[in-house]
Design a protein around this motif. Structure first.
Motif: not given
Length: 135
Positions: A30-38, A72-73
């Motif tokens: 979930r964390t990886v997907r959230r960072l990828a989406r943002e 960047r994040a």
């Protein structure tokens, strides 16, 4: 002293370990997907790395500029149990991943270095004979 209660207790402990490991894996995903989406920008790349210790470990998930390796994040997780959680590192944004990063443990520095080796198009260093024996 092999009673049925011993086997039941062992089974419950193993089940709890498996369920908590699966929960932590879902949290990581979930964390990886959230960072990828943002941070879905051209020229950015999302990489993750791990740094192992004897008891504790660290995971770094970084969004980097592909050319300059400027962060960047960033989200990092350090701990010795499945209860460890990711923490955002806004103080790393704008810094180069090649440099020493503020407030990072040796395990976390290893995780960042490992993440940098996963940048697409970058050649990974060849293993040395001694490093192959340590695995």
């Amino acid at each position: 002293m092999n009673t049925p209660w011993t086997y039941l207790l062992l089974f419950l402990a193993m089940s709890l370990t498996a369920v908590s490991a699966l929960a932590q894996h879902k949290y990581y995903t979930r964390t990886v997907r959230r960072l990828a989406r943002e941070n879905n920008d051209p020229g950015s790349v999302l990489v993750s790395g791990r740094g192992k210790g004897r008891v504790r470990g660290a995971i770094a998930v970084l969004v980097l500029d592909k050319q300059t390796e400027v962060i960047r994040a960033a989200a990092v997780m350090e701990g010795a149990s499945v209860l460890a959680r990711f923490k955002q590192r806004p103080d790393w944004v704008g810094l180069c991943a090649r440099d020493d990063l503020p407030r990072s443990s040796p395990r976390l520095a290893k995780a960042v270095a490992d993440a940098r080796t996963h940048i697409p198009g970058r050649r990974k260093p060849l293993p040395t004979p001694g490093s192959m024996l340590r695995r």
